[in-house]
Structures are given as C-alpha cells and as structure tokens.
Enzyme design. Structure first.
Site, mmCIF file in Angstrom:
data_model
loop_
_atom_site.group_PDB
_atom_site.id
_atom_site.type_symbol
_atom_site.label_atom_id
_atom_site.label_comp_id
_atom_site.label_asym_id
_atom_site.label_seq_id
_atom_site.Cartn_x
_atom_site.Cartn_y
_atom_site.Cartn_z
ATOM 1 N N HIS A 134 -14.592 3.588 -1.871
ATOM 2 C CA HIS A 134 -13.906 4.885 -1.871
ATOM 3 C C HIS A 134 -13.805 5.417 -3.296
ATOM 4 O O HIS A 134 -14.091 4.707 -4.260
ATOM 5 C CB HIS A 134 -12.514 4.766 -1.257
ATOM 6 C CG HIS A 134 -11.706 3.616 -1.756
ATOM 7 N ND1 HIS A 134 -11.388 3.432 -3.074
ATOM 8 C CD2 HIS A 134 -11.169 2.565 -1.099
ATOM 9 C CE1 HIS A 134 -10.675 2.330 -3.194
ATOM 10 N NE2 HIS A 134 -10.537 1.775 -2.022
HETATM 11 P P1 TYD Z 1 -7.702 -0.059 1.311
HETATM 12 O O1 TYD Z 1 -7.588 1.096 0.359
HETATM 13 O O2 TYD Z 1 -8.662 0.097 2.447
HETATM 14 O O3 TYD Z 1 -8.085 -1.380 0.506
HETATM 15 P P2 TYD Z 1 -9.318 -1.587 -0.488
HETATM 16 O O4 TYD Z 1 -9.932 -0.245 -0.689
HETATM 17 O O5 TYD Z 1 -8.723 -2.096 -1.733
HETATM 18 O O6 TYD Z 1 -10.251 -2.520 0.175
HETATM 19 O O7 TYD Z 1 -6.256 -0.385 1.835
HETATM 20 C C1 TYD Z 1 -6.043 -1.239 2.928
HETATM 21 C C2 TYD Z 1 -4.799 -0.802 3.645
HETATM 22 O O8 TYD Z 1 -3.645 -0.952 2.813
HETATM 23 C C3 TYD Z 1 -4.844 0.643 4.084
HETATM 24 O O9 TYD Z 1 -4.300 0.724 5.394
HETATM 25 C C4 TYD Z 1 -3.931 1.353 3.128
HETATM 26 C C5 TYD Z 1 -2.943 0.274 2.723
HETATM 27 N N1 TYD Z 1 -2.426 0.443 1.348
HETATM 28 C C6 TYD Z 1 -1.109 0.782 1.157
HETATM 29 O O10 TYD Z 1 -0.330 0.975 2.112
HETATM 30 N N2 TYD Z 1 -0.640 0.919 -0.115
HETATM 31 C C7 TYD Z 1 -1.444 0.732 -1.197
HETATM 32 O O11 TYD Z 1 -0.985 0.862 -2.360
HETATM 33 C C8 TYD Z 1 -2.824 0.395 -0.981
HETATM 34 C C9 TYD Z 1 -3.767 0.187 -2.133
HETATM 35 C C10 TYD Z 1 -3.270 0.261 0.320
#
Ligand code: TYD
Length: 141
Positions: free
Chosen positions: A54
């Site tokens: 992302h």
């Molecule tokens: P995601 O952004 O998909 O993780 P990464 O990109 O690091 O692999 O986040 C996973 C889940 O966690 C998603 O449902 C959003 C949640 N989340 C939060 O609630 N707060 C946060 O600060 C972050 C980074 C993610």
C-alpha cells in the site's frame, strides 16, 4: 517532477553500548522528522508471509527492524528500491506516495513503525492500479 522515492532516507539512531547491552532511542522531531502520533509493530510473521502492499496519502513513517531481518520493497510505480533491514538502530523514512511491501521476514523478526498520523484507513491506497493513477495525477513525469 521529483519522485517521493527520492525522499526515502536511511536514518541512524543513537546507540549507547555498554557491557549490559545496547540502548537506542528516538525523540520526535529530533531523530525522526515529524511529531509522533502513532507507533505499531509487526511480529510473529509466519515464514513466507509478506506485509504492506500500500501507499499513504499523508502519513509519513519510519520502519525499524528491532530484531531479525526483512526486505523492504519500495516503488513509485516506475523505479524500485529494495532495502534489507536488520539493525535496531537504523530506520527507513518512507514519505507519503511511496508504495511499500515487506518480504523475507526471518523467524523472530520484530518490525517497529513510527508514524506521523493516527490510523486512518482513508489515508491508504491499497489497490496498485489506483496507486498508479494517483501517481500519474500527483507526480506526472
Ligand atoms: P495492514 O495495514 O493491512 O497491515 P500491513 O500493511 O502492515 O501488512 O493492517 C492490518 C489491520 O490492522 C487492518 O485491519 C488495519 C489494522 N490497523 C489498525 O487498526 N491500526 C494501525 O495502526 C495499523 C497499522 C493497522
């Protein structure tokens, strides 16, 4: 037009070593170039799993691999940069507009992420085609 990829920076944090071990610290606006609103961390990553995939519209973040190692892939849709993170006193500053993903986590890796913004799903671009359109609009060649 300059790419946000040009503004990716490697940051070195202070390291205080003594016979009891090492200590590093991060102060907002001193060791990271923003006020810290949020910290999250990724751990217990199963073998072969990738994270990220992302870009952010506004959030700036610094990634620090506290233990283990992983490969950070960064792109602006045109060029790619791969940075291996394996030192607890080194961070990578990722500006908004850079697409990032994390791969090759070694067993026991802990990745700390220091952010300039609170969590806001609307700040994410999670679809790569949408990201390429966003870049064509905001950062034309
Ligand atoms: P995601 O952004 O998909 O993780 P990464 O990109 O690091 O692999 O986040 C996973 C889940 O966690 C998603 O449902 C959003 C949640 N989340 C939060 O609630 N707060 C946060 O600060 C972050 C980074 C993610």
């Amino acid at each position: 037009m300059p790419s946000p990829l040009d503004n990716v920076r490697i940051l070195e944090f202070p390291k205080v070593s003594d016979p009891r071990g090492n200590l590093s610290f991060i102060e907002e606006a001193v060791h990271v170039p923003f006020a810290i609103k949020r910290v999250f961390y990724i751990y217990d990553v199963p073998g072969g799993a990738s994270r990220g995939g992302h870009a952010h519209r506004h959030n700036r973040q610094v990634l620090i691999c506290l233990s283990g190692s992983m490969d950070l892939h960064l792109t602006d849709g045109r060029q790619e940069r791969v940075i291996t993170l394996n030192r607890a006193n080194t961070g990578v500053l990722i500006p908004p507009g850079v697409w990032d993903s994390m791969h090759n986590f070694s067993s026991g890796t802990t990745l700390l992420v220091v952010c300039s913004e609170y969590y806001d799903e609307a700040d994410y671009i999670r679809d790569y085609s949408e990201y390429l359109e966003y870049m064509a609009r905001t950062c034309p060649t």
